[in-house]
Design a protein around this motif. Structure first.
Motif, mmCIF file in Angstrom:
data_model
loop_
_atom_site.group_PDB
_atom_site.id
_atom_site.type_symbol
_atom_site.label_atom_id
_atom_site.label_comp_id
_atom_site.label_asym_id
_atom_site.label_seq_id
_atom_site.Cartn_x
_atom_site.Cartn_y
_atom_site.Cartn_z
ATOM 1 N N CYS A 104 0.830 -1.199 0.000
ATOM 2 C CA CYS A 104 0.000 0.000 0.000
ATOM 3 C C CYS A 104 0.865 1.249 0.000
ATOM 4 O O CYS A 104 1.658 1.474 0.922
ATOM 5 N N LYS A 128 -6.332 7.518 8.241
ATOM 6 C CA LYS A 128 -6.962 6.228 8.008
ATOM 7 C C LYS A 128 -8.429 6.261 8.425
ATOM 8 O O LYS A 128 -8.865 7.152 9.144
ATOM 9 N N GLN A 158 0.156 4.704 0.610
ATOM 10 C CA GLN A 158 -0.978 5.442 1.161
ATOM 11 C C GLN A 158 -1.095 6.831 0.555
ATOM 12 O O GLN A 158 -0.141 7.600 0.525
ATOM 13 N N TRP A 189 -8.724 0.027 -1.408
ATOM 14 C CA TRP A 189 -8.673 -0.215 0.034
ATOM 15 C C TRP A 189 -9.202 -1.613 0.326
ATOM 16 O O TRP A 189 -9.893 -2.219 -0.476
ATOM 17 N N VAL A 225 -6.396 4.574 2.339
ATOM 18 C CA VAL A 225 -6.664 4.535 0.894
ATOM 19 C C VAL A 225 -5.305 4.476 0.212
ATOM 20 O O VAL A 225 -4.414 5.279 0.501
ATOM 21 N N CYS A 226 -5.137 3.514 -0.674
ATOM 22 C CA CYS A 226 -3.849 3.258 -1.313
ATOM 23 C C CYS A 226 -3.882 3.662 -2.778
ATOM 24 O O CYS A 226 -4.914 3.542 -3.446
ATOM 25 N N ILE A 267 -7.725 1.689 8.278
ATOM 26 C CA ILE A 267 -7.812 1.427 6.843
ATOM 27 C C ILE A 267 -7.335 2.632 6.028
ATOM 28 O O ILE A 267 -7.990 3.683 6.020
#
Length: 233
Positions: A54, A61, A56, A83, A74-75, A72
């Motif tokens: 990932c 997150k 980011q 994600w 977002v990549c 979590i």
């Protein structure tokens, strides 16, 4: 957000008048027939192999539910963002026998993005994904994601193509429509369904399906974008 909001509403006493599962069971239609195990020609394994790490792109997150911690990200990837999260069930949009105020205590008769006729989407018919509303954590619009954009949703070795169809809370991620869940073999009940983990969402940048409600076109466009994604990552 279905189960996520349940925690907050229960805490504030707003669920006192909610309809019980038994009370609204008779208003539900039968569950939709599952779609094929894999839409398009790109396999779940091929897609998952490209989202192992990932990079980011979100400044923070997200939580998967109101009561969980923010874990979590977002990549970013070539041509997409992604994600890995849970799936809560969105039943919002046009009223149907499966999605209405009786079957879903948190039902809303609108979606952020609308069909070509101007009406809200139909959650138990159209596979769509919910993205977090823009915030300082992440703004989907600045990442090339828009309403009607194509999403590959992967769960249990199945691939389902969906569109970006609704927006949700700014701090929570991991939600898709009744139809998306049913096609992937996830319990689509808006009150008790969903899954706690194991779902990967790959959103293709600068993509769109018009009309948004044309799922066959989402599959066709998505398959082509998935091929490009596998080749370029």
């Amino acid at each position: 957000m279905r189960k996520r909001l349940a925690f907050v509403l229960a805490a504030t006493g707003l669920l006192a008048g909610s309809v019980t599962a038994g009370a609204h069971a008779n208003t539900r239609g039968p569950a939709p027939a599952p779609a094929s195990a894999k839409e398009g020609t790109v396999t779940a394994a091929q897609l998952l192999a490209k989202v192992q790490g990932c990079s980011q792109i979100s400044s923070g997150k997200y939580r998967t539910d109101e009561e969980t911690s923010a874990t979590i990200p977002v990549c970013g990837a070539n041509g997409a963002v992604f994600w890995k999260a849970d799936m809560d069930i969105d039943c919002d949009g046009q009223v149907t026998s499966r999605c209405n105020g009786d079957t879903d205590p948190w039902f809303q008769d609108d979606t952020a993005f609308h069909q070509s006729d101007g009406k809200p989407l139909i959650a138990d018919k159209l596979p769509y994904v919910v993205v977090p509303s823009p915030s300082s954590t992440w703004d989907y619009r600045q990442a090339g994601i828009k309403g009607g954009g194509v999403v590959a949703v992967i769960y249990n070795n199945k691939v389902e193509y969906a569109v970006v169809g609704d927006t949700g809370p700014t701090a929570i991620i991991g939600e898709a429509s009744y139809a998306t869940a049913g096609a992937l073999g996830i319990d689509p009940d808006p009150e008790t369904g969903g899954t706690e983990s194991g779902v990967t969402y790959i959103l293709f940048k600068n993509s769109s399906v018009s009309p948004i409600e044309n799922h066959d076109k989402a599959v066709s466009v998505g398959d082509g974008l998935a091929k490009q994604f596998v080749q370029s990552n």
